[in-house]
Design a protein around this motif. Structure first.
Motif, PDB file in Angstrom:
ATOM      1  N   LEU A 148       0.817  -1.211   0.000  1.00 19.79           N
ATOM      2  CA  LEU A 148       0.000   0.000   0.000  1.00 19.79           C
ATOM      3  C   LEU A 148       0.851   1.262   0.000  1.00 19.79           C
ATOM      4  CD1 LEU A 148      -2.694  -0.974   2.649  1.00 19.79           C
ATOM      5  CD2 LEU A 148      -3.074  -0.719   0.183  1.00 19.79           C
ATOM      6  N   LYS A 149       0.352   2.277  -0.682  1.00 17.90           N
ATOM      7  CA  LYS A 149       0.959   3.607  -0.664  1.00 17.90           C
ATOM      8  C   LYS A 149      -0.139   4.620  -0.334  1.00 17.90           C
ATOM      9  CE  LYS A 149       5.204   2.648  -1.728  1.00 17.90           C
ATOM     10  NZ  LYS A 149       6.347   3.019  -0.882  1.00 17.90           N
ATOM     11  N   HIS A 150       0.226   5.657   0.377  1.00 16.22           N
ATOM     12  CA  HIS A 150      -0.769   6.650   0.780  1.00 16.22           C
ATOM     13  C   HIS A 150      -0.300   8.065   0.454  1.00 16.22           C
ATOM     14  CE1 HIS A 150      -2.796   3.416   2.903  1.00 16.22           C
ATOM     15  NE2 HIS A 150      -1.690   3.157   3.567  1.00 16.22           N
ATOM     16  N   THR A 151       0.484   8.203  -0.590  1.00 15.46           N
ATOM     17  CA  THR A 151       1.094   9.502  -0.884  1.00 15.46           C
ATOM     18  C   THR A 151       0.055  10.597  -1.120  1.00 15.46           C
ATOM     19  OG1 THR A 151       1.294   8.815  -3.199  1.00 15.46           O
ATOM     20  CG2 THR A 151       3.227   8.542  -1.801  1.00 15.46           C
ATOM     21  N   GLY A 171     -17.921  12.582  -8.572  1.00 18.71           N
ATOM     22  CA  GLY A 171     -19.314  12.473  -8.174  1.00 18.71           C
ATOM     23  C   GLY A 171     -19.796  11.049  -8.030  1.00 18.71           C
ATOM     24  N   ARG A 172     -19.166  10.115  -8.745  1.00 22.43           N
ATOM     25  CA  ARG A 172     -19.516   8.700  -8.572  1.00 22.43           C
ATOM     26  C   ARG A 172     -18.285   7.805  -8.667  1.00 22.43           C
ATOM     27  NH1 ARG A 172     -22.924   6.891 -13.973  1.00 22.43           N
ATOM     28  NH2 ARG A 172     -21.842   8.184 -15.500  1.00 22.43           N
ATOM     29  N   ALA A 173     -17.165   8.372  -8.238  1.00 22.07           N
ATOM     30  CA  ALA A 173     -15.925   7.589  -8.162  1.00 22.07           C
ATOM     31  C   ALA A 173     -15.327   7.760  -6.774  1.00 22.07           C
ATOM     32  CB  ALA A 173     -14.941   8.053  -9.228  1.00 22.07           C
ATOM     33  N   ILE A 174     -14.867   6.657  -6.196  1.00 18.86           N
ATOM     34  CA  ILE A 174     -14.233   6.683  -4.882  1.00 18.86           C
ATOM     35  C   ILE A 174     -12.887   5.965  -4.984  1.00 18.86           C
ATOM     36  CG2 ILE A 174     -14.382   5.899  -2.487  1.00 18.86           C
ATOM     37  CD1 ILE A 174     -17.415   6.194  -2.688  1.00 18.86           C
ATOM     38  N   ASN A 175     -11.828   6.695  -4.666  1.00 17.07           N
ATOM     39  CA  ASN A 175     -10.481   6.131  -4.696  1.00 17.07           C
ATOM     40  C   ASN A 175     -10.253   5.317  -3.429  1.00 17.07           C
ATOM     41  OD1 ASN A 175      -9.181   7.816  -7.099  1.00 17.07           O
ATOM     42  ND2 ASN A 175     -10.433   9.202  -5.862  1.00 17.07           N
ATOM     43  N   LEU A 176      -9.809   4.090  -3.608  1.00 17.55           N
ATOM     44  CA  LEU A 176      -9.633   3.204  -2.461  1.00 17.55           C
ATOM     45  C   LEU A 176      -8.254   3.347  -1.829  1.00 17.55           C
ATOM     46  CD1 LEU A 176     -11.293  -0.082  -3.769  1.00 17.55           C
ATOM     47  CD2 LEU A 176     -12.319   1.737  -2.375  1.00 17.55           C
ATOM     48  N   PHE A 177      -7.217   3.153  -2.646  1.00 20.59           N
ATOM     49  CA  PHE A 177      -5.840   3.199  -2.151  1.00 20.59           C
ATOM     50  C   PHE A 177      -4.898   3.102  -3.352  1.00 20.59           C
ATOM     51  CE2 PHE A 177      -7.658  -1.101  -1.453  1.00 20.59           C
ATOM     52  CZ  PHE A 177      -6.995  -1.798  -2.443  1.00 20.59           C
ATOM     53  N   ASP A 178      -3.611   3.283  -3.070  1.00 14.14           N
ATOM     54  CA  ASP A 178      -2.579   3.095  -4.084  1.00 14.14           C
ATOM     55  C   ASP A 178      -1.802   1.829  -3.775  1.00 14.14           C
ATOM     56  OD1 ASP A 178      -3.399   5.476  -5.138  1.00 14.14           O
ATOM     57  OD2 ASP A 178      -1.391   6.348  -5.291  1.00 14.14           O
ATOM     58  N   ILE A 179      -1.398   1.147  -4.845  1.00 10.05           N
ATOM     59  CA  ILE A 179      -0.557  -0.046  -4.735  1.00 10.05           C
ATOM     60  C   ILE A 179       0.737   0.210  -5.502  1.00 10.05           C
ATOM     61  CG2 ILE A 179      -0.270  -2.442  -5.507  1.00 10.05           C
ATOM     62  CD1 ILE A 179      -3.199  -2.907  -5.065  1.00 10.05           C
ATOM     63  N   GLU A 180       1.842  -0.186  -4.915  1.00 11.80           N
ATOM     64  CA  GLU A 180       3.109  -0.161  -5.659  1.00 11.80           C
ATOM     65  C   GLU A 180       3.502  -1.605  -5.941  1.00 11.80           C
ATOM     66  OE1 GLU A 180       6.788   2.652  -5.239  1.00 11.80           O
ATOM     67  OE2 GLU A 180       7.136   0.909  -3.937  1.00 11.80           O
ATOM     68  N   ASN A 181       3.739  -1.914  -7.197  1.00 13.84           N
ATOM     69  CA  ASN A 181       4.138  -3.262  -7.588  1.00 13.84           C
ATOM     70  C   ASN A 181       5.095  -3.167  -8.761  1.00 13.84           C
ATOM     71  OD1 ASN A 181       3.898  -6.192  -7.345  1.00 13.84           O
ATOM     72  ND2 ASN A 181       2.894  -6.112  -9.347  1.00 13.84           N
ATOM     73  N   LYS A 182       6.231  -3.808  -8.623  1.00 11.81           N
ATOM     74  CA  LYS A 182       7.253  -3.809  -9.683  1.00 11.81           C
ATOM     75  C   LYS A 182       7.605  -2.380 -10.110  1.00 11.81           C
ATOM     76  CE  LYS A 182       5.752  -8.330 -11.407  1.00 11.81           C
ATOM     77  NZ  LYS A 182       5.168  -9.085 -12.557  1.00 11.81           N
ATOM     78  N   THR A 183       7.860  -1.534  -9.153  1.00 10.68           N
ATOM     79  CA  THR A 183       8.281  -0.130  -9.329  1.00 10.68           C
ATOM     80  C   THR A 183       7.188   0.772  -9.905  1.00 10.68           C
ATOM     81  OG1 THR A 183       9.202  -0.280 -11.590  1.00 10.68           O
ATOM     82  CG2 THR A 183      10.640  -0.961  -9.753  1.00 10.68           C
ATOM     83  N   ALA A 190      -5.238   3.452 -12.596  1.00  5.95           N
ATOM     84  CA  ALA A 190      -4.324   4.339 -13.324  1.00  5.95           C
ATOM     85  C   ALA A 190      -3.215   4.769 -12.380  1.00  5.95           C
ATOM     86  CB  ALA A 190      -5.067   5.562 -13.862  1.00  5.95           C
ATOM     87  N   PRO A 191      -2.071   5.176 -12.899  1.00  5.85           N
ATOM     88  CA  PRO A 191      -1.034   5.722 -12.022  1.00  5.85           C
ATOM     89  C   PRO A 191      -1.535   6.937 -11.243  1.00  5.85           C
ATOM     90  CG  PRO A 191      -0.114   5.181 -14.162  1.00  5.85           C
ATOM     91  CD  PRO A 191      -1.598   5.039 -14.289  1.00  5.85           C
ATOM     92  N   SER A 192      -2.466   7.670 -11.849  1.00  4.20           N
ATOM     93  CA  SER A 192      -3.125   8.785 -11.169  1.00  4.20           C
ATOM     94  C   SER A 192      -4.374   9.161 -11.948  1.00  4.20           C
ATOM     95  CB  SER A 192      -2.197   9.996 -11.080  1.00  4.20           C
ATOM     96  OG  SER A 192      -2.898  11.121 -10.569  1.00  4.20           O
ATOM     97  N   VAL A 248       0.659  20.905  -7.821  1.00  3.43           N
ATOM     98  CA  VAL A 248       1.605  20.801  -8.944  1.00  3.43           C
ATOM     99  C   VAL A 248       2.925  20.198  -8.467  1.00  3.43           C
ATOM    100  CG1 VAL A 248       2.943  22.088 -10.648  1.00  3.43           C
ATOM    101  CG2 VAL A 248       0.552  22.681 -10.237  1.00  3.43           C
ATOM    102  N   ASP A 249       3.405  20.651  -7.323  1.00  2.00           N
ATOM    103  CA  ASP A 249       4.654  20.104  -6.785  1.00  2.00           C
ATOM    104  C   ASP A 249       4.512  18.609  -6.510  1.00  2.00           C
ATOM    105  OD1 ASP A 249       5.617  22.652  -6.941  1.00  2.00           O
ATOM    106  OD2 ASP A 249       5.767  22.986  -4.773  1.00  2.00           O
ATOM    107  N   TYR A 250       3.381  18.211  -5.973  1.00  2.00           N
ATOM    108  CA  TYR A 250       3.119  16.789  -5.727  1.00  2.00           C
ATOM    109  C   TYR A 250       3.157  16.008  -7.043  1.00  2.00           C
ATOM    110  CZ  TYR A 250       0.464  12.500  -4.941  1.00  2.00           C
ATOM    111  OH  TYR A 250       0.075  11.183  -4.902  1.00  2.00           O
TER     112      TYR A 250
END
Length: 520
Positions: free
Chosen positions: A5-8, A102-114, A194-196, A219-221
């Motif tokens: 998991l990633k939480h950036t 409005g009808r999308a909920i982001n669950l979490f980020d996964i890092e796998n194979k860089t 997606a990556p983002s 933007v910096d992020y």
């Protein structure tokens, strides 16, 4: 399930201080925490094996109760905090203010194979950004997004992906034709990946509110996590960032035009900051080659997002992003230079792409005229784009007089090919044949090259509709059949020749096979 998991996003960006899930204007925050809505009787219909593997999920993971619960909104994965993103956008050329997930909920980020991935549920319930909507999704639109995002990936088009498609067991009220006859449909959830999911509107909202502090933080992020090769954030880095967004977006639009994909709703809130195809709503595939075609009923009058206008709309959207980023640089010149570069680069790249579609590698000053005259011929009668370019690969040098024989299967109404139209085609094949004499490769080598850029199988609108019709009856086999075919769009696949065919007559005017609304 063992995942890294990633939480950036939620750790490094400002959160909405109000934790109530009520519709409101969210200020000075990039996201709001929100919980998915539990579903009545969830059932997995399909899982993308390719996407699951990229994320590091095993077969046992996919079959587990936890996988089903998490990706249907019934359980929050341990040590994660789901959230909805805040963004604005220009819709059909007009500033629409705050929009958001409005009808999308982001669950979490996964890092796998860089590689880091954001996993998002579409159709998992209301958020502060739902406005008048219920935050839910129906089966028909979910099938279309699931199949198309994976199909686009295998076509080589920059795109978001899909992990899973599930029924919720809930009924969702929708007025599909906007004629006052609302009806209940099967609810569904797609897990998008997606990556983002940051989009142009993510930056526009803060610029519009003159919240330059949050704009800079975001933007910096973005640079730190998605454009880190540019170095530490600075005014120079911001302009380099914009230039790369321009080039990635250019790459995406060239691929759209190559395969005949029409997004249908290219508002700035639907434009990825990573140059990915996102938000598969009223999209469609060109069947008859037509620069004026749009799959969006909402856009039918002005056809702002028609096939031939997509490059112009990408440029317009990039102008809006430039305006949003300007406060961080306070100089228009570098943005203007990047936008001017887009114009020249698009002309060059578009010509290269079209040359590849007709098998031309060598330089010839008249190639642009040859391609323009081909497009003129394609518009003389309804001509299937996918079949035409695929069949053209079979053309052999010295066969100009038989040119029409190679592509005749692409015509929807062969009886409409009058003597004058046939003569125009013969003239073009004479010029094409003469031009091919400059090429040093063999007919076989040319065909292989053309077949690598001209797909044999795309997710035709009627194919998606057939899968939807079957799914409505509880039969999901066609979803898997199409998924498997579309994993190899450039291969011959002799066992699936029936899908290499023009749109059937019944699909010409059936809703869903030709046009959809923005919210379908």
């Amino acid at each position: 399930m063992k995942i890294n998991l990633k939480h950036t996003f939620i750790e490094e960006l400002p959160a909405d201080s109000n934790t109530q899930n009520t519709r409101r204007q969210v200020k000075e925050a990039c996201f709001s925490y929100v919980q998915p809505k539990p579903t009545k009787d969830p059932k997995l219909i399909h899982v993308s094996d390719k996407m699951a593997s990229a994320l590091g999920f095993s077969e046992a993971d996919i079959k587990s109760q936890l996988f089903l619960d998490v990706f249907t909104g019934n359980k929050v994965f341990p040590n994660t905090k789901p959230y909805a993103m805040c963004y604005g956008g220009h819709q059909f050329g007009h500033w629409a203010g705050q929009l958001g997930d409005g009808r999308a909920i982001n669950l979490f980020d996964i890092e796998n194979k860089t590689q880091q991935w954001t996993l998002q549920l579409k159709g998992a319930g209301e958020t502060p950004y739902s406005r008048q909507g219920d935050g839910l999704a129906v089966l028909r639109s979910s099938i279309r997004e699931y199949l198309c995002s994976e199909a686009m990936y295998h076509l080589g088009v920059p795109t978001s992906r899909a992990l899973s498609l599930a029924l919720t067991g809930d009924e969702v009220l929708r007025d599909m034709l906007y004629d006052g006859n609302a009806a209940y449909e099967k609810g569904a959830i797609v897990t998008r990946v997606a990556p983002s999911f940051l989009r142009f509107g993510s930056y526009e909202i803060f610029a519009a509110r003159q919240d330059f502090k949050t704009l800079k933080i975001l933007v910096d992020y973005t640079i730190r996590h998605h454009y880190s090769h540019l170095g530490k954030p600075s005014k120079t880095t911001y302009t380099q960032f914009f230039e790369e967004v321009v080039q990635r977006t250019l790459e995406m639009i060239i691929h759209w035009q190559r395969v005949g994909f029409v997004h249908g709703v290219m508002n700035t809130d639907n434009m990825s900051i990573l140059g990915l195809t996102i938000d598969y709503g009223p999209y469609g595939w060109l069947e008859g080659f037509d620069f004026g075609w749009t799959p969006n009923t909402t856009d039918l009058q002005n056809k702002r997002y028609r096939f031939g206008n997509q490059p112009n709309m990408v440029l317009w959207n990039l102008y809006q992003l430039a305006n949003a980023l300007y406060p961080l640089v306070e100089s228009a010149e570098p943005f203007e230079n990047s936008l001017e570069t887009f114009k020249s680069d698009f002309e060059r790249r578009s010509l290269e792409m079209m040359k590849s579609k007709i098998g031309l590698n060598m330089y010839d000053a008249k190639d642009e005229l040859l391609i323009k005259s081909l497009e003129d011929c394609l518009l003389l009668s309804e001509t299937d784009m996918t079949i035409f370019f695929r069949q053209l690969g079979n053309f052999k040098k010295g066969s100009a007089s038989k040119g029409l024989d190679f592509v005749k299967d692409a015509f929807y109404s062969p009886q409409e090919i009058s003597d004058s139209i046939a003569q125009q085609w013969r003239d073009w094949f004479e010029r094409y044949d003469f031009r091919l004499e400059k090429e040093t490769i063999s007919d076989k080598e040319r065909r292989l090259g053309m077949n690598a850029v001209n797909p044999k199988y795309v997710l035709r609108n009627y194919m998606a509709q057939m899968a939807i019709d079957e799914a409505d009856k509880g039969n999901y086999k066609l979803i898997d059949e199409l998924y498997q075919i579309l994993k190899k769009p450039y291969a011959e696949q002799k066992n699936h020749e029936k899908w290499y065919a023009k749109r059937p007559d019944w699909a010409r005017h059936k809703v869903g096979c030709s046009m959809l609304s923005c919210s379908s």
